[in-house]
Design a protein around this motif. Structure first.
Motif, PDB file in Angstrom:
ATOM      1  N   ASP A   1       0.870  -1.174   0.080  1.00  0.00           N
ATOM      2  CA  ASP A   1      -0.052   0.061  -0.005  1.00  0.00           C
ATOM      3  C   ASP A   1       0.938   1.266   0.047  1.00  0.00           C
ATOM      4  OD1 ASP A   1      -2.057  -1.534  -0.032  1.00  0.00           O
ATOM      5  OD2 ASP A   1      -2.721  -1.236   2.047  1.00  0.00           O
ATOM      6  N   ASP A   2       1.939   1.310   0.601  1.00  0.00           N
ATOM      7  CA  ASP A   2       2.947   2.371   0.714  1.00  0.00           C
ATOM      8  C   ASP A   2       3.421   2.703  -0.699  1.00  0.00           C
ATOM      9  OD1 ASP A   2       1.916   2.811   3.495  1.00  0.00           O
ATOM     10  OD2 ASP A   2       4.183   1.940   4.002  1.00  0.00           O
ATOM     11  N   LEU A   3       3.999   1.491  -1.177  1.00  0.00           N
ATOM     12  CA  LEU A   3       4.523   1.526  -2.424  1.00  0.00           C
ATOM     13  C   LEU A   3       3.610   2.148  -3.435  1.00  0.00           C
ATOM     14  CD1 LEU A   3       7.061   1.103  -4.209  1.00  0.00           C
ATOM     15  CD2 LEU A   3       6.372  -1.225  -4.575  1.00  0.00           C
ATOM     16  N   LEU A   4       2.395   1.698  -3.315  1.00  0.00           N
ATOM     17  CA  LEU A   4       1.391   2.240  -4.468  1.00  0.00           C
ATOM     18  C   LEU A   4       1.202   3.632  -4.251  1.00  0.00           C
ATOM     19  CD1 LEU A   4      -0.866   1.813  -6.381  1.00  0.00           C
ATOM     20  CD2 LEU A   4      -2.477   1.135  -4.694  1.00  0.00           C
ATOM     21  N   ALA A   5       1.086   4.003  -2.827  1.00  0.00           N
ATOM     22  CA  ALA A   5       1.163   5.535  -2.765  1.00  0.00           C
ATOM     23  C   ALA A   5       2.069   6.447  -3.158  1.00  0.00           C
ATOM     24  CB  ALA A   5       0.879   5.593  -1.059  1.00  0.00           C
ATOM     25  N   MET A   6       3.305   5.728  -3.159  1.00  0.00           N
ATOM     26  CA  MET A   6       4.509   6.494  -3.695  1.00  0.00           C
ATOM     27  C   MET A   6       4.271   6.590  -5.001  1.00  0.00           C
ATOM     28  SD  MET A   6       7.716   5.797  -1.061  1.00  0.00           S
ATOM     29  CE  MET A   6       8.511   7.118  -1.857  1.00  0.00           C
ATOM     30  N   ARG A   7       3.961   5.345  -5.681  1.00  0.00           N
ATOM     31  CA  ARG A   7       3.982   5.619  -7.191  1.00  0.00           C
ATOM     32  C   ARG A   7       2.812   6.444  -7.617  1.00  0.00           C
ATOM     33  NH1 ARG A   7       4.337  -1.086  -7.870  1.00  0.00           N
ATOM     34  NH2 ARG A   7       6.764  -0.926  -8.121  1.00  0.00           N
ATOM     35  N   ARG A   8       1.625   6.680  -6.950  1.00  0.00           N
ATOM     36  CA  ARG A   8       0.714   7.441  -7.344  1.00  0.00           C
ATOM     37  C   ARG A   8       1.149   8.659  -7.108  1.00  0.00           C
ATOM     38  NH1 ARG A   8      -4.376   4.397  -4.543  1.00  0.00           N
ATOM     39  NH2 ARG A   8      -4.974   3.178  -6.170  1.00  0.00           N
ATOM     40  N   ALA A   9       1.868   9.276  -6.045  1.00  0.00           N
ATOM     41  CA  ALA A   9       2.607  10.666  -5.934  1.00  0.00           C
ATOM     42  C   ALA A   9       3.556  10.848  -7.009  1.00  0.00           C
ATOM     43  CB  ALA A   9       3.191  10.685  -4.637  1.00  0.00           C
TER      44      ALA A   9
ATOM     45  N   LEU B   1       2.981   9.004   1.802  1.00  0.00           N
ATOM     46  CA  LEU B   1       2.517   8.144   2.526  1.00  0.00           C
ATOM     47  C   LEU B   1       1.462   8.849   3.526  1.00  0.00           C
ATOM     48  CD1 LEU B   1       5.799   6.279   3.881  1.00  0.00           C
ATOM     49  CD2 LEU B   1       4.071   5.767   2.025  1.00  0.00           C
ATOM     50  N   ALA B   2       1.482   9.990   3.807  1.00  0.00           N
ATOM     51  CA  ALA B   2       0.383  10.430   4.536  1.00  0.00           C
ATOM     52  C   ALA B   2      -0.870  10.759   3.906  1.00  0.00           C
ATOM     53  CB  ALA B   2       0.976  12.004   5.135  1.00  0.00           C
ATOM     54  N   ALA B   3      -0.754  10.868   2.608  1.00  0.00           N
ATOM     55  CA  ALA B   3      -1.934  11.036   1.853  1.00  0.00           C
ATOM     56  C   ALA B   3      -2.968   9.926   1.706  1.00  0.00           C
ATOM     57  CB  ALA B   3      -1.487  11.509   0.333  1.00  0.00           C
ATOM     58  N   HIS B   4      -2.544   8.733   1.933  1.00  0.00           N
ATOM     59  CA  HIS B   4      -3.135   7.444   1.840  1.00  0.00           C
ATOM     60  C   HIS B   4      -3.535   6.723   3.311  1.00  0.00           C
ATOM     61  CE1 HIS B   4      -1.101   3.467   2.343  1.00  0.00           C
ATOM     62  NE2 HIS B   4      -0.121   4.539   2.324  1.00  0.00           N
ATOM     63  N   ARG B   5      -2.918   7.515   4.375  1.00  0.00           N
ATOM     64  CA  ARG B   5      -3.190   6.914   5.788  1.00  0.00           C
ATOM     65  C   ARG B   5      -4.001   7.650   6.568  1.00  0.00           C
ATOM     66  NH1 ARG B   5       3.126   5.647   7.314  1.00  0.00           N
ATOM     67  NH2 ARG B   5       3.279   3.701   6.246  1.00  0.00           N
ATOM     68  N   PRO B   6      -4.962   7.251   7.008  1.00  0.00           N
ATOM     69  CA  PRO B   6      -5.877   7.814   8.223  1.00  0.00           C
ATOM     70  C   PRO B   6      -5.118   8.798   9.111  1.00  0.00           C
ATOM     71  CG  PRO B   6      -5.897   5.757   8.841  1.00  0.00           C
ATOM     72  CD  PRO B   6      -5.266   5.794   7.589  1.00  0.00           C
TER      73      PRO B   6
END
Length: 240
Positions: free
Chosen positions: A136-144, A234-239
Motif C-alpha cells: 500500500d505504501d509503495l502504491l501511494a508513492m507511485r501515485r504521488a 504516505l500521509a496522503a493515503h493513511r488516516p
C-alpha cells in the motif's frame, strides 16, 4: 506514536568521538571466525570499538536533527543485531560482518523514510529513503510520483545538485498494474522501483573522526527532499 527514551544530548550516551581503530578489523576478522567462542573472546572489541560509538553517534545525530526540525530519531535499539537469523536461510553463518543503525520518524527500524548508517570493511556508506515499503505504501508513492510529478522532479533535481542519484531501486520487469500508460521515461522508470533510495559512500578514515556527525547531517539534509516527498505521499493515503 513516537517512542520515548530517545537518545539525545541529555540521553546519557557519551558524545561520538569516532569508531575505534580496531572496528573495521574486528568485522573483517569476524568473517573468518564465524563461531561463538571467537566472538565471545573478542566481544569487548565489538562493544568498545563499534557498539558504544554507534550509540554515541545516534545520540549526537538525534540532537542535531531535533535542532534542525528533522523528524529522524533513534536509540540503542536502532542498531541492527550482529547475530543473523539463520532459521530459514541456507547461509548458516551466525554473524553479520557489518554494523548498522537506522534513524526514522518514530525511532523504529520498520518506519519508512529513514537514515541508515552502514559500517563495513568492504565499504562504509550512508543511505536514505524507502526500502521495501509495504504494497500500500509503495502504491501511494507511485501515485504521488505520477500525480505530483512536478514536485517529484523538483526533488530529484535538488538531489542531483547535491550529487545524489536515485539507485535502480530493484525495479520490476514491466510497468506496475495501473501505470501502463505512463509515457514519460523518468516517471516510468521511477514507478518501476521497489526501493526509493539515495546513498553516499563514507571514507573508512572518516568513521574514526567526530566530524562523521557533520558528514551524516549534511547527507541527511541533502536527502531531505526525497524524504519529505515520500512522507507526504504516505500521509496522503493513511488516516490521520
Amino acid at each position: 506514536m513516537a517512542r520515548t527514551s530517545l537518545v539525545g544530548p541529555a540521553g546519557g550516551a557519551p558524545a561520538f568521538a569516532g569508531f575505534g581503530p580496531q572496528a573495521l578489523g574486528f568485522l573483517k576478522a569476524l568473517a573468518f571466525h564465524q563461531d561463538k567462542a571467537w566472538f565471545e573472546e573478542n566481544r569487548g572489541i565489538y562493544d568498545s570499538e563499534l557498539k558504544a560509538p554507534l550509540v554515541g553517534l545516534i545520540g549526537d545525530l538525534c540532537g542535531r536533527f531535533e535542532a534542525l526540525d528533522m523528524p529522524l530519531r533513534g536509540d540503542g535499539r536502532s542498531i541492527f543485531r550482529l547475530h543473523r537469523d539463520i532459521r530459514f536461510s541456507k547461509d548458516k553463518r551466525p554473524y553479520k560482518t557489518n554494523a548498522g543503525a537506522v534513524l526514522s520518524r518514530d525511532g523504529t527500524k520498520r518506519s519508512q523514510g529513514f537514515l541508515y548508517i552502514h559500517i563495513d570493511p568492504e565499504g562504509c556508506f550512508a543511505a536514505a529513503g524507502f526500502w521495501h515499503p509495504e504494497p500500500d505504501d509503495l502504491l501511494a508513492m507511485r501515485r504521488a510520483i505520477v500525480g505530483k510529478s512536478k514536485a517529484f522532479r523538483e526533488a530529484v533535481a535538488t538531489l542531483d545538485k547535491a550529487g545524489l542519484a536515485l539507485g535502480d531501486g530493484d525495479p520490476v520487469a514491466r510497468a506496475p498494474k495501473g501505470f501502463e500508460d505512463v509515457a514519460e521515461p523518468d516517471l516510468a522508470a521511477a514507478i518501476r522501483m521497489r526501493n526509493v533510495i539515495v546513498r553516499r559512500p563514507v571514507d573508512a578514515d572518516a568513521i574514526r573522526s567526530p566530524a562523521l556527525v557533520d558528514d551524516l547531517v549534511r547527507f541527511a539534509r541533502d536527502a531531505e527532499p526525497l524524504l519529505r516527498f515520500g512522507w507526504a505521499a504516505l500521509a496522503a493515503h493513511r488516516p490521520a
